[in-house]
Design an enzyme around this catalytic site. Structure first.
Site, PDB file in Angstrom:
ATOM      1  N   GLY A 136       5.996   3.778  -2.115  1.00 34.91           N
ATOM      2  CA  GLY A 136       6.529   4.327  -0.845  1.00 34.91           C
ATOM      3  C   GLY A 136       5.737   5.262  -0.071  1.00 34.91           C
ATOM      4  O   GLY A 136       4.573   5.065   0.263  1.00 34.91           O
ATOM      5  N   SER A 137       6.261   6.464   0.093  1.00 31.98           N
ATOM      6  CA  SER A 137       5.654   7.385   1.195  1.00 31.98           C
ATOM      7  C   SER A 137       4.329   7.854   0.746  1.00 31.98           C
ATOM      8  O   SER A 137       3.522   8.297   1.590  1.00 31.98           O
ATOM      9  CB  SER A 137       6.442   8.602   1.743  1.00 31.98           C
ATOM     10  OG  SER A 137       7.812   7.913   2.065  1.00 31.98           O
ATOM     11  N   THR A 138       3.913   7.881  -0.469  1.00 36.93           N
ATOM     12  CA  THR A 138       2.686   8.324  -0.962  1.00 36.93           C
ATOM     13  C   THR A 138       1.670   7.560  -0.112  1.00 36.93           C
ATOM     14  O   THR A 138       0.522   8.327  -0.083  1.00 36.93           O
ATOM     15  CB  THR A 138       2.695   8.461  -2.411  1.00 36.93           C
ATOM     16  OG1 THR A 138       3.001   7.311  -2.836  1.00 36.93           O
ATOM     17  CG2 THR A 138       3.194   9.752  -3.169  1.00 36.93           C
TER      18      THR A 138
END
Lengths: 413, 669
Positions: B295-297
């Site tokens: 995801g966003s990491t």
């Protein structure tokens, strides 16, 4: 009894004790025996150090004892070789009675147990094995009896029955211990001497057959002996059980190969019970190899041959019989012990003379060699010279039978 | 007489022939038989090496526990055939009584008549005594062939601590899972055969001896794990997983300057002392072998790659379509719809559309190469069982535009937590990607160092300038409007990134709206990082599911305590003036005190006059003492093992908060 007679007797006794007789001992025989006893001490150390460490935390435990026994044995040998063997004659019956008494005491419950057998008698701190003594005493008694009876041994009642009676008592006591090996030795010894003395062959044959049947029956109907016999017949199957000892013994011998693993490098001492005792031959085979065994047999052959030579040259029948009896005893013990070690015959409790650990065996062997040496001093060829020499000659002793023995031996040797 | 002499000569011939046959002809056979008889394979296994943490606190030790075996052949030697079954029954009854075993089991083992059979492993002292009584030769019927041997049993003094990393050891001495499996050969010791001699009683005798028992023992392994940090991470992770009713979770903490893994925590975990009551799920070292969609990491790495490729400049602004952008036949949404954002803002509020546009500008191939350079898609070189590479191109072909865009915000790709943390550490370490290190040192039992790990740079991923730039952007995440504000730590700048990754429903093959992987990664202090930490919580169900609110607080608590434990003092603009703080009225003290109210704190340790009393911890185990000390705001220095004997300075002494207290442990007597 007048003073003169007493003085003559006293003088004679002194001569017997102080003077070494009229000839020299058989030095070859003496040297060979001393060498074997020394060799035995070395082998006892080599084969017992492990057991001694485990049981007594002293690797030299058996070595020290064996060395003391060896010195005592050599002393006994030297002493007896200086004595005139004819002094033993009057002692024959007392000795026989003592030995029978000792054997009876062993059987009667005063004995010391080792394994399943009561073969030892404790006299204070010393343990003696009366059956070892019995063999030599039997030789002495047979020699005494046969030389006294002379030609009359040909008679069944005179020549055979009394001897069978005595040996029968001794054998029965041995079997009761139980010590089958000693009984067999006593039996064979008797018949060898009877044969040499000229007991009639049919008499001997019939008795031997009877004894053999009795022996076989004894083996068959005694669970302990029959078990040993069966395990001997099928050794590899019983290798963990009854045939454990002979199997390990053969394994020891086999490990040695031609030249052996070297003195002190034998490993089978870990497995072979009584390695320093009845099965010491196996350790000799392992550590010194086939060459060592052959050498050892050579030495025994030399000793026995010299012993028989002493018998042929003995100046009287008594000496000849003793010499032959002792030689035969020695030869038989050696052969039976080696045959057991090689599992050719079932296990017996027989020691290897001069080499096995044990005071009784070593002392008795030394003493009997002492007697043999004492006989060797008084050879027939010295007879004439010493007779010329003066009052030393023992002319009151009959000499007829010794010549018979001598000729018989020479024909076969 | 001649006849008799001939007979004797015949006897001599027989004996000599026998000797020849045995010694010369069949000698070799007998010799090998004898050899086999006296050599014995040893059942005594060398002592397994100890596993230590980086401060030489034992994590896994082997203790000798006696076991009883029987040599049935020796036991039944000399018993006649017909009595064997009777004797077996008699012996079995006595042995069974001594060892508290069923008679039938013992009887069966004896009846098998083998030279070796275990009767009972790990016997008690009383059982050893009763076996010795059976063996006693002075009694009427001693039992032969019984053997008591020390057998190594693995003991994990800290129970579940680092359990999924350490693994466990099966009763046969084989390492299973984790370090125990991966370094089994080293730990187990030299497999060199010891040739023992045995005598006829089966006792062992050594010709040369094995006095050098130490040389046989297994090697000791020193891990880079810090027991204190590991403990903090596990405790917080477990609490978070429980609070959020999550399926599982993991935390990896790395020292970014060396690549050494300081903690690798997994939840759920298990107690390796009792491994047989645990399930495979509990034993899984998720941080190393579970791959998930980050995801966003991932935006951080996409951004770093784009900045390095100069396809975007820090000062650019990107139109973010007001939260809705169709690519091909897919529509990308933002949680915070915006119009114009600069790259810092894109990271700060985690704009999918912004990073998608940047990555499309960069191009699929360049993004792929960049992510590869961060170590994604390649298994790490950790000496742990299971090598998981994750996937960047699940379909095995270059990305189509929508896949490029999705990859930039961490969809359609998978990584492991260790990979993620190492890539993060690269940003913290001036753009240099390091090899992860878990084994610090291997020494043999005599102390000679056989292997010592040293930091190894895999590659320079981005320039130090870019790394600093990205770190600055990440710092904004925990500040102001950032998504990771809950991960902020007073006194430190935290460079971090949240992620709330949707999971694919295996039933439909589509992303669903109920199952997420909430994560937070970051390094502290942002300027000179001491710790790079990644917290991954799988499927939080209760309450919120957002990475910032689920994983963020875990990150904050773990890092805050770890820094205190490490003695890293807050510095920079936000350092609170203690004297000023003391003067402020109680109710104003604070927001930051409130954050700790959830933690159990031994009240007695507070003095109310600034400074802390060293709590009374005597007699406690390492773990609980360290825990109490950390909670009291002190930094434990552990010495020795066993139970706490004393502290330096002693109990009750008033010391400044954050000072070091040496805990001296001594083995129990």
């Amino acid at each position: 009894m007048n003073e003169a007679v007493r003085q003559v007797r006293f003088a004679r006794a002194r001569r017997l004790l102080t003077r070494s007789g009229d000839g020299t001992v058989d030095t070859v025989l003496a040297a060979a025996v001393v060498a074997m006893i020394g060799f035995g001490v070395v082998m006892v150390y080599s084969s017992s150090s492990f057991e001694a460490t485990v049981r007594f935390s002293d690797a030299q435990y058996f070595l020290k004892r064996q060395a003391i026994f060896a010195v005592m044995s050599l002393l006994a040998m030297w002493l007896l070789s200086r004595l005139d063997y004819r002094l033993l004659r009057p002692l024959t019956y007392p000795m026989l009675i003592v030995v029978i008494g000792l054997l009876a005491a062993t059987v009667a419950g005063f004995g010391h147990r080792a394994g399943n057998a009561y073969r030892w008698l404790a006299l204070g701190p010393i343990r003696i094995q009366p059956s070892e003594l019995a063999k030599v005493v039997l030789v002495l008694w047979l020699a005494y009896s046969l030389s006294k009876k002379g030609e009359r041994v040909k008679s069944f009642w005179v020549g055979l029955v009394p001897h069978l009676l005595v040996v029968g008592i001794l054998m029965a006591l041995c079997l009761k211990q139980p010590d089958f090996g000693s009984a067999v030795v006593l039996f064979c010894l008797t018949f060898m001497l009877l044969f040499v003395a000229g007991v009639r062959l049919p008499h001997i044959g019939v008795t031997v057959a009877a004894f053999a049947v009795a022996g076989a029956a004894l083996v068959r109907f005694s669970a302990y002996r029959y078990g040993r016999f069966l395990s001997w017949m099928n050794m590899s199957e019983h290798r963990q059980g009854l045939a454990y000892q002979p199997f390990q013994s053969v394994m020891s011998l086999g490990s040695g190969g031609i030249f052996g693993l070297g003195l002190g490098s034998g490993m089978q001492v870990l497995y072979l019970p009584e390695a320093h005792n009845d099965f010491i031959a196996a350790i000799v085979g392992e550590e010194l190899g086939f060459v060592g065994v052959v050498g050892m047999c050579g030495m025994y052959t030399l000793i026995v041959a010299r012993g028989i030579k002493v018998a042929t040259q003995a100046m009287d029948d008594y000496g000849a019989y003793i010499a032959f009896g002792i030689s035969a005893l020695l030869a038989m013990q050696v052969l039976l012990n080696l045959a057991v070690a090689m599992a050719i015959i079932p296990t017996k409790g027989l020691t290897l003379p001069f080499i096995s650990y044990g005071g009784s065996s070593l002392l008795v062997s030394g003493a009997s060699i002492g007697i043999l040496l004492s006989i060797s001093r008084r050879r027939q060829d010295h007879q004439s010279t010493s007779a010329d020499g003066g009052p030393d000659s023992m002319d009151d002793i009959p000499e007829s039978a010794s010549a018979v023995v001598a000729t018989a031996a020479e024909s076969g040797w | 007489m001649g006849v008799l002499c001939a007979l004797l000569a015949l006897g001599l011939g027989v004996v000599l022939t026998g000797a020849y046959n045995i010694e010369v002809r069949d000698g070799d056979g007998w010799r090998s038989l004898a050899q086999r008889q006296r050599t014995r394979r040893l059942h005594v296994t060398p002592k397994r090496g100890t596993i230590y943490d980086r401060h030489n606190t034992p994590l896994a030790v082997s203790v000798e526990v006696p076991s009883v075996s029987v040599d049935a052949v020796e036991l039944l030697r000399g018993i006649q055939e017909e009595y064997i079954s009777m004797r077996v029954q008699q012996y079995a009854t006595r042995i069974a009584e001594a060892l508290h075993l069923p008679v039938e089991v013992v009887a069966k083992k004896l009846a098998r008549h083998r030279r070796f059979a275990w009767l009972k492993r790990r016997v008690t002292t009383e059982e050893v005594a009763s076996v010795r009584a059976l063996q006693n030769r002075r009694q009427r019927y001693p039992v032969r062939g019984l053997m008591i041997e020390g057998e190594g049993r693995r003991f994990y003094p800290h129970r579940s601590l680092a359990s999924s990393l350490l693994g466990f050891v099966a009763p046969d001495g084989m390492g299973k899972e984790g370090i125990e499996l991966a370094l089994d050969t080293q730990l187990r010791g030299r497999p060199e055969e010891i040739r023992g001699l045995r005598d006829r009683a089966g006792r062992l005798i050594f010709a040369e001896g094995i006095q050098d028992e130490a040389a046989l023992a297994g090697h000791n392994v020193v891990l880079t794990i810090d027991q204190g940090i590991q403990f903090i991470a596990e405790r917080e992770l477990e609490a978070a997983v429980r609070t959020h009713e999550a399926r599982s979770g993991s935390i990896v903490i790395v020292d970014p300057s060396t690549g050494e893994i300081l903690a690798m925590a997994n939840a759920p975990n298990y107690n390796p002392n009792d491994y047989n009551v645990s399930s495979a799920q509990q034993r899984r070292n998720r941080a190393n072998i579970d791959s998930f969609e980050p995801g966003s990491t991932f935006k951080v790495f996409a951004m770093a790659t784009a900045l390095a490729a100069k396809s975007v400049r820090p000062t650019d602004t990107i139109y973010c379509e007001e939260g809705r952008m169709p690519i091909d036949n897919v529509v990308i949404h933002d949680t915070h719809p915006s119009k114009w954002l600069n790259p810092t803002q894109i990271i700060q509020i985690s704009s999918n559309i912004g990073i998608a546009k940047i990555s499309l500008g960069l191009g699929g191939q360049k993004l792929y190469d960049g992510l590869r350079r961060f170590g994604f898609g390649t298994a790490t070189a950790l000496p742990l069982p299971g090598r998981v590479a994750g996937t960047l191109r699940p379909r095995g072909r270059p990305w189509v535009p929508v896949e490029t865009a999705a990859a930039a915000f961490g969809q359609g790709v998978s990584v492991t937590n260790v990979q993620l943390t190492m890539a993060l550490a690269a940003l913290a370490n001036k753009g240099r990607l390091l090899e992860p290190i878990i084994v610090k040192k291997i020494t043999d039992s005599t102390g000679i160092v056989l292997h010592e790990a040293s930091p190894k740079v895999r590659r320079r991923v981005v320039s130090p300038r870019i790394a600093r730039l990205v770190a600055e952007m990440m710092s904004s995440v925990t500040e102001g409007e950032g998504t990771g504000i809950e991960a902020a730590i007073p006194g430190f700048r935290v460079a971090g990134k949240t992620a709330t990754a949707q999971k694919i429903d295996p039933a439909t093959g589509r992303y669903n709206d109920t199952h997420y992987v909430a994560s937070f990664m970051g390094f502290v202090p942002a300027a000179r990082p001491r710790l790079a930490v990644s917290v991954v919580i799988d499927e939080p169900m209760a309450g919120t599911t957002a990475g910032g609110t689920v994983a963020g607080p875990v990150f904050r608590r773990v890092v805050e305590m770890s820094l205190r434990y490490l003695g890293v003092r807050p510095r920079g603009t936000r350092t609170m003036n203690l004297t000023k703080l003391a003067k402020t009225p109680k109710e104003l003290k604070g927001t930051n005190a409130a954050a700790r109210l959830t933690e159990p704190v031994p009240v007695a340790a507070y003095t109310g006059r600034g400074g802390v009393r060293v709590p009374k911890l005597q007699g406690q185990a390492v773990r609980s003492a360290v825990q109490a000390l950390v909670e009291a705001g002190l930094i434990p220095v552990v010495r020795g093992s066993g139970r706490l004997a004393r502290t330096e300075p002693p109990t009750g002494t008033r010391v400044a908060r954050g000072s070091k207290v040496t805990l001296v442990f001594e083995p129990q007597t």
